[in-house]
Design an enzyme around this catalytic site. Structure first.
Site, PDB file in Angstrom:
ATOM      1  N   ASP A  92      33.124  12.409  -4.456  1.00  0.00           N
ATOM      2  CA  ASP A  92      34.452  11.988  -4.025  1.00  0.00           C
ATOM      3  C   ASP A  92      35.449  12.888  -4.731  1.00  0.00           C
ATOM      4  OD1 ASP A  92      36.503  10.734  -2.767  1.00  0.00           O
ATOM      5  OD2 ASP A  92      36.242   8.794  -3.751  1.00  0.00           O
ATOM      6  N   ASP A 271      29.158   3.766   0.475  1.00  0.00           N
ATOM      7  CA  ASP A 271      28.951   3.763  -0.974  1.00  0.00           C
ATOM      8  C   ASP A 271      29.761   2.616  -1.535  1.00  0.00           C
ATOM      9  OD1 ASP A 271      31.661   5.296  -0.847  1.00  0.00           O
ATOM     10  OD2 ASP A 271      31.391   4.774  -2.954  1.00  0.00           O
TER      11      ASP A 271
END
Ligand code: GUN
Length: 376
Positions: A92, A271
């Site tokens: 990320d 996620d």
């Protein structure tokens, strides 16, 4: 990176697919365990690979940049070499963590100025800088730098925020395209749809993101304070526009039920810290519902944690023993709960995939939602 759509459910938008990266394949729909600092908390690599059967894990740019830092990661030859996980990884961008973790921050057109949550030192994340950092970390899939708009944002703020995310995406793509991977394998850049809870903004954002023809696309700014029904509605709006022949990643979501609802609406990748974080607090997700392992109820329950569970820990230890470990603050409690919950999440998406392929997803899913929603 390649994505092959293997089955599409005739009665819903659920799909089964196969992502191929230079570090191996990922069968979708998939759940990605979160390894913020390059480690999935309380879980050894052996358990992660062999027992939980993680196909891909996630790391965070913000955290890895602050610790251990780029010099250490680059000298190691990237995060795969550093932590030993030789399967696909995703990072990320920090677009979420910079806002949720760093105390003082200044949002500007150029990027975000923030102070480290560790030592208060000052840093600047721009789209270009974040691409350079994600190149150095070396994940197979890297996320664009965005502003994760809070779910409670007013329309005007959400619109400006989305437009900034789009301008940052263009800068991310320019930098990504003019740089090379550092370690000899390919990286794919995924852009992120924003737009808060406003259907017209979500639609505009999805159209903008789809026009970039990236290897895969993400949906951000959900499960950040908006009602759950709004989240499902936004996924539907966005997935009507995002290309069907590219993987779709719903960021930071969610509960096992959220994941099944997302799969039904055409999401391929998920996620969330929930299985590990909630697990460390004593919350276990099982096929027959949610258990709080700290409850008195389990004090003398010597039956297995879950008789037909997805992991060896489920029959190796009893409920009473695990409750004792939580009360005694033994580290083993955190390990057992993390392994159990992650194995359950991976089992759940694996079952969803099987039922999509078998063609009975829409009858299997509501029964499973009911089963796993019970409080034990
Ligand atoms: N994780 C959960 N939501 C988001 C989001 O909107 N953006 C990013 N970058 N990460 C996220």
């Amino acid at each position: 990176m390649k994505f092959e759509l293997q089955h599409t459910d005739p009665k819903s938008n659920a799909r089964a697919g196969l992502i191929t990266t230079d570090h191996g394949q990922i069968e979708t729909p998939i759940f990605m365990p979160v390894g913020t600092l390059g480690s999935v908390k309380a879980v050894h690599l052996h358990e992660l690979k062999e027992d939980i059967k993680a196909q891909i894990i996630l790391g965070n740019t913000y955290h890895l940049y602050l610790r251990p830092g780029l010099e250490v990661l680059e000298a190691a030859g990237g995060l795969h070499k550093f932590n030993g996980f030789d399967r696909p990884m995703l990072t990320d961008s920090g677009g979420f963590q910079v806002f949720s973790l760093s105390g003082i921050r200044k949002l500007k057109e150029e990027g975000v100025e923030f102070r480290s949550h560790i030592d208060g030192s000052k840093h600047l994340f721009t789209p270009e800088r974040v691409m350079d950092i994600e190149r150095t970390i070396g994940a197979d899939i890297i996320m664009a730098f965005d502003e994760c708009t809070p779910g409670t944002a007013e329309y005007d703020y959400a619109k400006k925020s989305m437009e900034l995310t789009h301008r940052w995406l263009d800068r991310c793509m320019a930098r990504f395209n003019e740089t090379e991977p550092k370690y000899g394998y390919n990286q794919s850049l995924f852009p992120i749809v924003q737009g808060c809870v406003y259907p017209d903004l979500r639609k505009r954002s999805a159209e903008y993101i789809a026009s970039k023809n990236a290897d895969g696309n993400a949906i951000g700014g959900l499960a950040v304070g908006e009602p759950t029904e709004k989240m499902y509605e936004m996924i539907e709006v966005v997935n009507e526009i995002l290309p069907a022949d590219k993987p779709r990643y719903l960021m930071g979501v969610g509960t096992p039920v959220n994941i099944l609802e997302g799969i039904e609406r055409g999401v391929d990748m998920f996620d969330c810290v929930m299985p590990t974080r909630n697990g460390r607090n004593g919350m276990l997700f099982t096929k027959d519902g949610i258990m709080n392992m700290r409850n008195k109820k389990w004090e003398k329950d010597y039956s297995p944690i879950e008789a037909d569970g997805a992991s060896y820990v489920d029959t190796m230890y009893s409920r009473a023993y695990l409750r004792h470990l939580f009360h005694a603050q033994e580290l083993l409690a955190l390990q057992i709960a993390s392994i159990h919950n992650l194995a359950f999440y991976l089992w759940l998406v694996g079952e969803a995939r099987k039922h999509i392929i078998a063609g009975d997803f829409t009858t299997w899913k509501p029964a499973m939602v009911k089963r796993i929603s019970t409080r034990l």
